[in-house]
Design an enzyme around this catalytic site. Structure first.
Site, PDB file in Angstrom:
ATOM      1  N   SER A 127       0.831  -1.198   0.000  1.00  0.00           N
ATOM      2  CA  SER A 127       0.000   0.000   0.000  1.00  0.00           C
ATOM      3  C   SER A 127       0.875   1.261   0.000  1.00  0.00           C
ATOM      4  O   SER A 127       1.786   1.377  -0.820  1.00  0.00           O
ATOM      5  CB  SER A 127      -0.960  -0.054   1.186  1.00  0.00           C
ATOM      6  OG  SER A 127      -1.967   0.916   1.080  1.00  0.00           O
ATOM      7  N   ASP A 241      -9.857  -4.612  -5.352  1.00  0.00           N
ATOM      8  CA  ASP A 241      -9.096  -4.050  -4.235  1.00  0.00           C
ATOM      9  C   ASP A 241      -9.978  -3.202  -3.312  1.00  0.00           C
ATOM     10  O   ASP A 241      -9.948  -3.343  -2.096  1.00  0.00           O
ATOM     11  CB  ASP A 241      -7.939  -3.216  -4.779  1.00  0.00           C
ATOM     12  CG  ASP A 241      -7.067  -2.623  -3.699  1.00  0.00           C
ATOM     13  OD1 ASP A 241      -6.061  -3.244  -3.342  1.00  0.00           O
ATOM     14  OD2 ASP A 241      -7.403  -1.527  -3.195  1.00  0.00           O
ATOM     15  N   HIS A 296      -8.305  -5.047  -0.454  1.00  0.00           N
ATOM     16  CA  HIS A 296      -7.046  -4.365  -0.158  1.00  0.00           C
ATOM     17  C   HIS A 296      -6.394  -4.861   1.130  1.00  0.00           C
ATOM     18  O   HIS A 296      -5.179  -5.077   1.171  1.00  0.00           O
ATOM     19  CB  HIS A 296      -7.280  -2.856  -0.074  1.00  0.00           C
ATOM     20  CG  HIS A 296      -6.021  -2.069   0.087  1.00  0.00           C
ATOM     21  ND1 HIS A 296      -5.100  -1.915  -0.935  1.00  0.00           N
ATOM     22  CD2 HIS A 296      -5.495  -1.403   1.157  1.00  0.00           C
ATOM     23  CE1 HIS A 296      -4.080  -1.189  -0.515  1.00  0.00           C
ATOM     24  NE2 HIS A 296      -4.299  -0.868   0.755  1.00  0.00           N
TER      25      HIS A 296
END
Length: 315
Positions: A127, A241, A296
């Site tokens: 991320s 995601d 995610h």
């Protein structure tokens, strides 16, 4: 006769010691394929396979403990791999600290570990952490990184109304966040440093302190040559995601002004080869994985993602 007797005694001691040492080797290491040239060398010999050290960087609003699953995956497949999970800018500090500060601070945390790695390290960065790691790659020529694995990281920026954004800014939609983020005060937030509003590119380039110089190669005088030291760039992301928007940003794709997503090869920073991405791609050193069905917050917890997209690049 005395000399012969002495030699026989010495031979008996040597043979007995050899047998005892061989038995010790089998008990201690449980390796029956060990080569034991005991009679010639008088010692146990066994082979040890070493793996390249790995640096792991967490994402926004997270910390070192969030990377424990992927560390376990690595240890199970490549036992003995030296690993360093970054313990810095954790939780809220990852949001309230500028990206430029995070890049320098994380490099200070990992520099000795990297310096001690004779053949360099691999980096797995999740991320926002993927942007921190890329900043290190471009800014510090001493960063000896063989493979950079960018795991669902907004490499081309972020622009979307996700649940996280609604939590941070409940009274603003994505189309109005530039009013909050594109100013000196807003830029104190890490997210603002890579918020890429396709409708306000003039303000993005004027105020955004991190992503524009990262993409145009001006974050350091040697940014391009530093980035091109990579042997492999691995980009992992997918359509489900739910946080990275557009999700193609994890592959260096992004919106144009009409909100059509253009691929990596259509981005100006690729066409201009400003930080070396096009050259790396033409050298066959960029691998892109598009994995559906992964949210995610699950990328670094998913065994299948590790097996297919990460583990092969750690050898």
């Amino acid at each position: 006769a005395r000399a012969v007797a002495i030699n026989l005694v010495l031979l008996f001691v040597l043979v007995r010691s050899t047998v005892e040492m061989a038995a010790l080797c089998r008990r201690k290491y449980d390796l029956y394929s060990v080569l034991i040239p005991i009679l010639l060398a008088g010692q146990c010999t066994f082979m040890v396979h070493s793996y390249r050290p790995v640096v792991l960087m967490h994402g926004i609003l997270a910390g070192p403990s969030d990377m424990k699953d992927i560390m376990q995956f690595i240890d199970a497949t490549h036992p003995g791999t030296p690993m360093l999970v970054v313990d810095a800018f954790n939780d809220m500090e990852s949001l309230t600290t500028k990206m430029t500060v995070q890049v320098k601070g994380v490099w200070q945390k990992i520099q000795q570990f990297v310096d001690n790695a004779t053949d360099g390290v691999n980096m797995i960065c999740f991320s926002q952490g993927g942007l921190v790691c890329r900043g290190i790659l471009e800014q510090f020529s001493e960063a000896k990184v063989n493979t950079f694995i960018s795991l669902s990281s907004p490499q081309a920026g972020q622009f979307g109304d996700t649940e996280y954004m609604k939590w941070f800014f409940p009274n603003f939609t994505r189309d109005h966040l530039y009013l909050v983020l594109y100013n000196e005060v807003g830029q104190d937030l890490s997210l603002a440093n890579y918020w890429n509003d396709p409708h306000h590119q003039d303000l993005y380039k004027q105020y955004c302190e991190f992503l524009p110089p990262l993409n145009n190669g001006s974050i350091s005088v040697s940014a391009r040559s530093n980035f091109l030291k990579l042997e492999q760039l691995v980009l992992i992301g997918g359509p489900d995601d739910g946080v990275i928007q557009p999700w193609q940003s994890s592959h260096f794709g992004f919106y144009d002004e009409s909100l059509k997503v253009l691929p990596m090869t259509s981005q100006d920073f690729y066409k201009d080869d400003s930080f070396g991405l096009r050259t790396l791609d033409q050298q066959g050193k960029v691998k892109v994985y598009e994995i559906p069905g992964v949210k995610h917050i699950h990328w670094h917890l998913n065994q299948s993602v590790f097996d297919c997209c990460i583990e092969p690049w750690l050898k």
